[in-house]
Design a protein around this motif. Structure first.
Motif, PDB file in Angstrom:
ATOM      1  N   ILE A 254     -32.732 123.534  34.930  1.00 45.93           N
ATOM      2  CA  ILE A 254     -32.923 124.867  35.530  1.00 45.93           C
ATOM      3  C   ILE A 254     -31.640 125.691  35.579  1.00 45.93           C
ATOM      4  N   SER A 255     -30.506 125.088  35.210  1.00 43.52           N
ATOM      5  CA  SER A 255     -29.207 125.710  35.442  1.00 43.52           C
ATOM      6  C   SER A 255     -28.885 126.820  34.435  1.00 43.52           C
ATOM      7  N   LYS A 256     -28.223 127.881  34.927  1.00 46.44           N
ATOM      8  CA  LYS A 256     -27.864 128.975  34.022  1.00 46.44           C
ATOM      9  C   LYS A 256     -26.554 129.584  34.521  1.00 46.44           C
ATOM     10  N   HIS A 257     -25.618 129.845  33.589  1.00 53.84           N
ATOM     11  CA  HIS A 257     -24.377 130.530  33.987  1.00 53.84           C
ATOM     12  C   HIS A 257     -24.627 132.024  34.032  1.00 53.84           C
ATOM     13  N   ILE A 258     -24.204 132.646  35.152  1.00 50.43           N
ATOM     14  CA  ILE A 258     -24.399 134.090  35.297  1.00 50.43           C
ATOM     15  C   ILE A 258     -23.039 134.753  35.174  1.00 50.43           C
ATOM     16  N   ASP A 259     -22.882 135.631  34.183  1.00 47.54           N
ATOM     17  CA  ASP A 259     -21.544 136.186  33.916  1.00 47.54           C
ATOM     18  C   ASP A 259     -21.034 137.051  35.069  1.00 47.54           C
ATOM     19  N   TYR A 260     -21.889 137.881  35.666  1.00 48.49           N
ATOM     20  CA  TYR A 260     -21.305 138.842  36.591  1.00 48.49           C
ATOM     21  C   TYR A 260     -21.012 138.296  37.993  1.00 48.49           C
ATOM     22  N   ILE A 261     -21.455 137.065  38.292  1.00 47.91           N
ATOM     23  CA  ILE A 261     -20.908 136.418  39.497  1.00 47.91           C
ATOM     24  C   ILE A 261     -19.973 135.273  39.094  1.00 47.91           C
ATOM     25  N   ASP A 262     -19.901 135.020  37.811  1.00 46.20           N
ATOM     26  CA  ASP A 262     -19.088 133.940  37.263  1.00 46.20           C
ATOM     27  C   ASP A 262     -19.377 132.615  37.976  1.00 46.20           C
ATOM     28  N   SER A 263     -20.655 132.303  38.073  1.00 44.78           N
ATOM     29  CA  SER A 263     -21.039 131.052  38.721  1.00 44.78           C
ATOM     30  C   SER A 263     -22.352 130.566  38.103  1.00 44.78           C
ATOM     31  N   LEU A 264     -22.696 129.339  38.446  1.00 43.20           N
ATOM     32  CA  LEU A 264     -23.961 128.787  37.951  1.00 43.20           C
ATOM     33  C   LEU A 264     -25.076 129.166  38.915  1.00 43.20           C
ATOM     34  N   ASP A 265     -26.218 129.513  38.355  1.00 40.17           N
ATOM     35  CA  ASP A 265     -27.357 129.850  39.204  1.00 40.17           C
ATOM     36  C   ASP A 265     -28.397 128.744  39.119  1.00 40.17           C
ATOM     37  N   HIS A 266     -28.631 128.078  40.244  1.00 38.62           N
ATOM     38  CA  HIS A 266     -29.790 127.191  40.309  1.00 38.62           C
ATOM     39  C   HIS A 266     -30.426 127.196  41.693  1.00 38.62           C
ATOM     40  N   THR A 267     -30.041 128.129  42.521  1.00 36.58           N
ATOM     41  CA  THR A 267     -30.648 128.208  43.855  1.00 36.58           C
ATOM     42  C   THR A 267     -31.866 129.145  43.798  1.00 36.58           C
ATOM     43  N   ILE A 268     -32.766 129.023  44.770  1.00 37.10           N
ATOM     44  CA  ILE A 268     -33.952 129.890  44.764  1.00 37.10           C
ATOM     45  C   ILE A 268     -33.530 131.337  45.043  1.00 37.10           C
ATOM     46  N   SER A 269     -32.768 131.556  46.127  1.00 41.98           N
ATOM     47  CA  SER A 269     -32.269 132.903  46.406  1.00 41.98           C
ATOM     48  C   SER A 269     -31.006 133.146  45.600  1.00 41.98           C
ATOM     49  N   GLY A 270     -30.761 134.381  45.221  1.00 41.12           N
ATOM     50  CA  GLY A 270     -29.488 134.741  44.592  1.00 41.12           C
ATOM     51  C   GLY A 270     -28.437 134.845  45.691  1.00 41.12           C
ATOM     52  N   SER A 271     -28.428 135.957  46.415  1.00 45.43           N
ATOM     53  CA  SER A 271     -27.550 136.063  47.587  1.00 45.43           C
ATOM     54  C   SER A 271     -27.986 135.011  48.597  1.00 45.43           C
ATOM     55  N   ARG A 272     -27.021 134.316  49.165  1.00 43.65           N
ATOM     56  CA  ARG A 272     -27.358 133.258  50.132  1.00 43.65           C
ATOM     57  C   ARG A 272     -26.542 133.418  51.402  1.00 43.65           C
ATOM     58  N   ASN A 273     -27.128 132.956  52.490  1.00 40.63           N
ATOM     59  CA  ASN A 273     -26.539 133.119  53.815  1.00 40.63           C
ATOM     60  C   ASN A 273     -25.281 132.247  53.971  1.00 40.63           C
ATOM     61  N   ALA A 274     -24.135 132.896  54.049  1.00 42.24           N
ATOM     62  CA  ALA A 274     -22.879 132.152  54.193  1.00 42.24           C
ATOM     63  C   ALA A 274     -22.630 131.783  55.657  1.00 42.24           C
ATOM     64  N   HIS A 275     -23.232 132.547  56.571  1.00 42.50           N
ATOM     65  CA  HIS A 275     -23.038 132.282  58.007  1.00 42.50           C
ATOM     66  C   HIS A 275     -23.748 130.985  58.422  1.00 42.50           C
ATOM     67  N   SER A 276     -24.954 130.772  57.895  1.00 42.94           N
ATOM     68  CA  SER A 276     -25.660 129.545  58.310  1.00 42.94           C
ATOM     69  C   SER A 276     -24.918 128.306  57.789  1.00 42.94           C
ATOM     70  N   VAL A 277     -24.219 128.458  56.661  1.00 37.84           N
ATOM     71  CA  VAL A 277     -23.387 127.351  56.161  1.00 37.84           C
ATOM     72  C   VAL A 277     -22.308 127.019  57.201  1.00 37.84           C
ATOM     73  N   LEU A 278     -21.680 128.071  57.727  1.00 41.84           N
ATOM     74  CA  LEU A 278     -20.640 127.859  58.761  1.00 41.84           C
ATOM     75  C   LEU A 278     -21.234 127.150  59.977  1.00 41.84           C
ATOM     76  N   MET A 279     -22.446 127.549  60.331  1.00 41.18           N
ATOM     77  CA  MET A 279     -23.093 126.931  61.504  1.00 41.18           C
ATOM     78  C   MET A 279     -23.379 125.455  61.255  1.00 41.18           C
ATOM     79  N   PHE A 280     -23.884 125.151  60.066  1.00 35.92           N
ATOM     80  CA  PHE A 280     -24.115 123.739  59.717  1.00 35.92           C
ATOM     81  C   PHE A 280     -22.808 122.955  59.839  1.00 35.92           C
ATOM     82  N   TRP A 281     -21.770 123.543  59.270  1.00 32.76           N
ATOM     83  CA  TRP A 281     -20.466 122.870  59.258  1.00 32.76           C
ATOM     84  C   TRP A 281     -20.000 122.622  60.696  1.00 32.76           C
ATOM     85  N   TYR A 282     -20.154 123.666  61.518  1.00 30.21           N
ATOM     86  CA  TYR A 282     -19.720 123.559  62.903  1.00 30.21           C
ATOM     87  C   TYR A 282     -20.539 122.483  63.644  1.00 30.21           C
ATOM     88  N   ALA A 283     -21.842 122.468  63.358  1.00 27.84           N
ATOM     89  CA  ALA A 283     -22.724 121.487  64.021  1.00 27.84           C
ATOM     90  C   ALA A 283     -22.303 120.065  63.663  1.00 27.84           C
TER      91      ALA A 283
END
Ligand SMILES: Cc1ncc(COP(=O)(O)O)c(C=O)c1O
Length: 374
Positions: A254-283
């Motif tokens: 399912i993986s694809k390199h996307i040039d304009y974010i210069d990253s690999l895309d394999h997540t369901i959402s494109g933009s993803r919540n960076a704050h909830s990642v911080l919360m997980f980390w904190y937890a």
């Protein structure tokens, strides 16, 4: 940007409503015991985790380094060696299940998706979205999938590459499908291990089983190919989120390199919540394994007390092993509506969570249930 007096008043009213109802929750599995206040200051930043945390995204304000640690933590917790694992922080259990089924379908495009009749409602939507043929298998009295009927159905469909969606803690009854028995059934049908996909929907129990003395089989060592959990359930978060994990090698399809974010895309959402990642980390910084064990022990003991209380009044209950969900016959509508209880067919349930200090937290609701059912 300045808020008007009216806007502030509306927010003040809503604040009062939230404070009043903060601990309303006795029939849904969302823990209300958390404090993320040290993270509030990050809300001034427009952060985004689009792409894969293993790469350097061109979007500088991300929490990739935290997501790496979070995924490593959960890989360990679910017995998947880090070098073989890939996963990400999702918007919740449903997205994790969707991602897992997406991977499974890309590996086995002609496989049917098998799940029990106790599976969360989102699976039907997922199967429709992905155009996978869904086959619902009846469950036994405690809510586990009927292994004999699963095997019979796979055989009848002459399915050479089945996709199995196992409940690791079903929504209403907390039932845990035995993935050893599922794998035995597949082996007896002569289906080699590499020809089927086994997903664990562990929305709630994914954060219970790693911390009990005698867990039901549920992790990668036990044979799963992917797992999804919700962050806002057992861990407790102010916003819905979750984790999905699978084996890195499955991403190739399912993986694809996307040039304009210069990253690999394999997540369901494109933009993803960076704050909830911080919360997980904190937890995960907040609780050691020992404190998790203590939290889970507390919830299991409390669930036992709730069960005994109902049994004292001859109200039949159903509580599966290692489950904090106590099911009982559905009370009258005025009771389940008053207490926001989840109900289905003939069942309703109470769920013991870390913010419930003791049985007294349930005294009002238990009195109403007992009065209604006896
Ligand atoms: C077993 C199970 N799977 C999946 C979900 C969906 O999770 P979420 O609400 O985080 O999308 C739930 C939610 O209750 C659930 O109980």
């Amino acid at each position: 940007m300045r808020a008007s007096k009216k806007t502030l008043q509306i927010l003040d009213n809503f604040w009062e409503y939230c404070k009043e109802n903060q601990y309303f929750n006795k029939g849904y599995p969302e823990s209300a015991s958390f404090d993320y206040s040290p993270l509030f200051r990050f809300f001034q930043f427009s952060m985004n985790n689009c792409g894969d945390w293993r790469t350097d995204s061109n979007y500088a304000l991300n929490t990739f380094s935290f997501e790496r640690e979070v995924i490593h933590y959960f890989s360990n917790l679910f017995s998947l060696p880090i070098e073989e694992s890939w996963g990400y922080v999702t918007n919740g259990g449903t997205e994790g299940n969707l991602f897992a089924c997406y991977i499974a379908r890309s590996l086995f495009p002609t496989g049917n998706l098998y799940c029990s009749d106790q599976t969360h409602y989102s699976v039907l939507k997922i199967a429709n979205l992905l155009r996978i043929n869904l086959i619902e298998i009846p469950s036994s009295a405690n809510g586990e999938i009927r292994y004999d009927l699963l095997a019979r159905s796979i055989k009848e469909h002459n399915d050479k590459t089945p996709i199995i969606f196992a409940n690791i803690g079903s929504t209403m009854l907390g039932a845990i499908d035995n993935i050893n028995l599922i794998q035995n059934a597949l082996s007896n049908l002569g289906i080699p291990r590499q020809n089927y996909f086994l997903h664990a929907d562990a929305a709630l129990s994914g954060m219970i089983l790693p911390f009990v003395d005698n867990p039901n089989p549920f992790n990668f060592n036990d044979g799963i190919d992917s797992i999804a959990i919700s962050g806002h359930k057992m861990i407790g978060m102010p916003i819905p989120c979750g984790i999905v994990l699978t084996r890195q090698r499955f991403l190739n399809t399912i993986s694809k390199h996307i040039d304009y974010i210069d990253s690999l895309d394999h997540t369901i959402s494109g933009s993803r919540n960076a704050h909830s990642v911080l919360m997980f980390w904190y937890a995960i910084q907040q609780y050691s394994v020992e404190s998790w064990k203590k939290r889970i022990r507390h919830c299991l003991n409390l669930a036992k007390c709730i069960e005994s209380k109902l049994n004292c009044f001859n109200i039949k209950t159903l509580r599966n092993r290692n489950s904090i969900t106590v099911a009982f016959p559905k009370p009258s509508e005025n009771v389940w509506k008053k207490h926001c209880l989840a109900t289905t067919n003939n069942w309703s349930h109470l769920i013991a969570l870390p913010h419930h200090q003791d049985i007294n937290c349930f005294s009002g609701i238990l009195s109403d249930i007992i009065l209604d059912l006896t």
